[in-house]
Design a protein around this motif. Structure first.
Motif, short mmCIF file in Angstrom:
data_model
loop_
_atom_site.label_atom_id
_atom_site.label_comp_id
_atom_site.label_asym_id
_atom_site.label_seq_id
_atom_site.Cartn_x
_atom_site.Cartn_y
_atom_site.Cartn_z
N ASP A 152 0.95 -1.08 0.17
CA ASP A 152 -0.23 0.01 -0.29
C ASP A 152 1.15 1.37 0.15
O ASP A 152 1.89 1.93 -0.56
CB ASP A 152 -1.23 -0.06 1.28
N ALA A 180 -0.28 -4.57 -3.66
CA ALA A 180 -1.28 -3.78 -3.54
C ALA A 180 -1.51 -2.91 -4.07
O ALA A 180 -2.25 -1.96 -4.01
CB ALA A 180 -1.70 -3.78 -2.23
N TRP A 234 -12.46 -4.09 1.75
CA TRP A 234 -10.65 -3.90 1.26
C TRP A 234 -10.14 -6.00 1.80
O TRP A 234 -10.12 -6.11 -0.13
CB TRP A 234 -10.06 -3.56 1.43
N SER A 235 -10.45 -6.19 1.93
CA SER A 235 -10.27 -7.29 2.27
C SER A 235 -11.68 -8.74 2.41
O SER A 235 -12.19 -9.17 4.05
CB SER A 235 -8.85 -7.75 3.18
N HIS A 281 -0.02 -8.93 -6.44
CA HIS A 281 -2.06 -7.89 -5.52
C HIS A 281 -2.30 -9.33 -5.48
O HIS A 281 -2.89 -10.41 -6.54
CB HIS A 281 -2.25 -7.36 -7.45
N GLY A 282 -3.98 -9.03 -4.92
CA GLY A 282 -5.14 -9.43 -4.71
C GLY A 282 -5.99 -9.78 -5.21
O GLY A 282 -6.64 -8.62 -5.78
N ASP A 295 -9.36 -7.60 -4.60
CA ASP A 295 -8.60 -6.82 -3.92
C ASP A 295 -10.53 -5.67 -4.23
O ASP A 295 -10.23 -5.38 -5.19
CB ASP A 295 -7.14 -5.84 -4.80
N CYS A 301 -9.70 -2.15 -2.92
CA CYS A 301 -9.46 -0.99 -3.07
C CYS A 301 -8.96 -0.73 -4.48
O CYS A 301 -9.14 0.59 -4.68
CB CYS A 301 -8.01 -0.80 -1.65
N THR A 307 -7.48 -5.32 -10.30
CA THR A 307 -6.52 -5.88 -10.51
C THR A 307 -5.70 -5.26 -11.57
O THR A 307 -4.69 -5.84 -12.86
CB THR A 307 -6.84 -7.17 -10.47
N GLY A 319 -7.73 -10.15 -0.66
CA GLY A 319 -7.82 -9.08 -0.88
C GLY A 319 -6.78 -8.33 -0.56
O GLY A 319 -5.24 -8.26 -1.05
N HIS A 320 -6.79 -6.76 -1.10
CA HIS A 320 -5.57 -5.34 -0.03
C HIS A 320 -5.15 -6.36 0.70
O HIS A 320 -3.35 -6.12 0.30
CB HIS A 320 -6.80 -4.19 -0.03
N LEU A 342 -3.68 -8.80 1.44
CA LEU A 342 -3.16 -10.42 0.97
C LEU A 342 -2.02 -10.63 2.24
O LEU A 342 -1.45 -12.54 1.56
CB LEU A 342 -2.46 -10.09 -0.59
#
Length: 296
Positions: free
Chosen positions: A100, A124, A174-175, A239-240, A243, A245, A248, A272-273, A275
């Motif tokens: 992030d 992310a 986000w997750s 990257h999840g 995600d 947020c 992809t 997700g975010h 990860l």
């Protein structure tokens, strides 16, 4: 294996950090809303792999200090990373890992002083040039509503309501697949870091510097601009797939800016975010396999 907590002064700021292991430096930078505890699954495996794994609380996140210059732009975060490399005794075998906001610091840091870093890992948040397109993407603008909320003078009051419930909601959005107990523990660490109003204002300052042009300093212009260049050292981007947020599609766009022959991008299914907490075994394997390949 529980990490030790320490402190160091770098870039005119006192940083608190968690640390495990010995060997080449593996500096792990967290994002918003997170803390070094977000790396709790990565610090032990990095230490076991022969690294000194260090995860600082980023500028403004308690117990790290609030910078006197009030600067939170990406160039300041990148300058912190390179200054921490120096203060912690890093050498040319050091690796820089960021999630992030921590990821936004990685790109300019390694491009500005590539001799400090053998490799980088970002998660992310893709390369800055890829992210520049978010302002023209309707779906991403909806995901990024909070960035615009944070520009408002009432943002602090909004986030502080109901024991900082805004942070709980961001993690859930986000997750969405993250275990509730894991999320609750992580969020509690975040609330401890940001409950003090001055520290919360510092965390929101990252967004105000980016979109509002608040608290910028020309001394960070050069290192910030370096982030727009392709990354020429070995780079791994994660990257999840789920995600909430950042979509992809931005990860795919960012892959073209990682130009080293050993660089690669991986989308982590079922994550997700956050990860690194949601799929730690997969994330750890990706990081360790990448670092082992770079070391050969």
């Amino acid at each position: 294996m529980e990490p030790n907590q320490g402190s160091v002064r770098a870039n005119d700021l006192d940083f608190a950090f968690l640390e495990l292991g010995s060997g080449p430096l593996a500096l792990c930078l967290h994002g918003f809303p997170d803390t070094p505890h977000g790396w709790r699954h990565q610090l032990p495996v990095l230490a076991e792999a022969g690294y000194r794994a260090v995860a600082p609380w980023m500028r403004g996140y308690a117990p790290t200090g609030i910078p006197a210059d009030g600067c939170y732009q990406q160039g300041a975060l990148a300058a912190d990373a390179n200054a921490l490399h120096e203060a912690l005794g890093g050498d040319g075998d050091a690796v820089l890992i960021g999630h992030d906001w921590g990821a936004t610091a990685v790109y300019p840091a390694v491009n500005h002083e590539p001799d400090r870093w053998k490799a980088m890992v970002a998660a992310a948040v893709p390369h800055p040039v890829a992210m520049a397109g978010m302002i023209f993407d309707y779906d991403q603008l909806k995901r990024s509503f909070y960035m615009f909320v944070f520009q408002h003078p009432l943002a602090e009051a909004i986030v502080q309501q109901d024991d900082l419930a805004f942070i709980d909601r961001l993690w859930a959005d986000w997750s969405p697949g993250l275990d509730e107990g894991v999320a609750a523990t992580a969020v509690q660490h975040v609330k401890d870091a940001l409950r003090d109003p001055d520290h919360l204002t510092a965390a929101l300052g990252y967004y105000r510097a980016t979109l509002g042009g608040v608290g910028l300093d020309a001394r960070y212009d050069e290192i910030q601009a370096a982030g727009a260049a392709p990354v020429e050292i070995p780079a791994l981007y994660l990257h999840g797939a789920d995600d909430g947020c950042i979509g992809t599609g931005f990860a795919e766009a960012g892959a073209g800016f990682l130009t080293h022959e050993r660089s690669r991008t991986a989308v982590v299914e079922g994550a997700g975010h956050f990860l690194q907490l949601e799929r730690p075994e997969r994330v750890n394997a990706e990081i360790l396999d990448f670092l082992a390949a770079v070391a050969r």
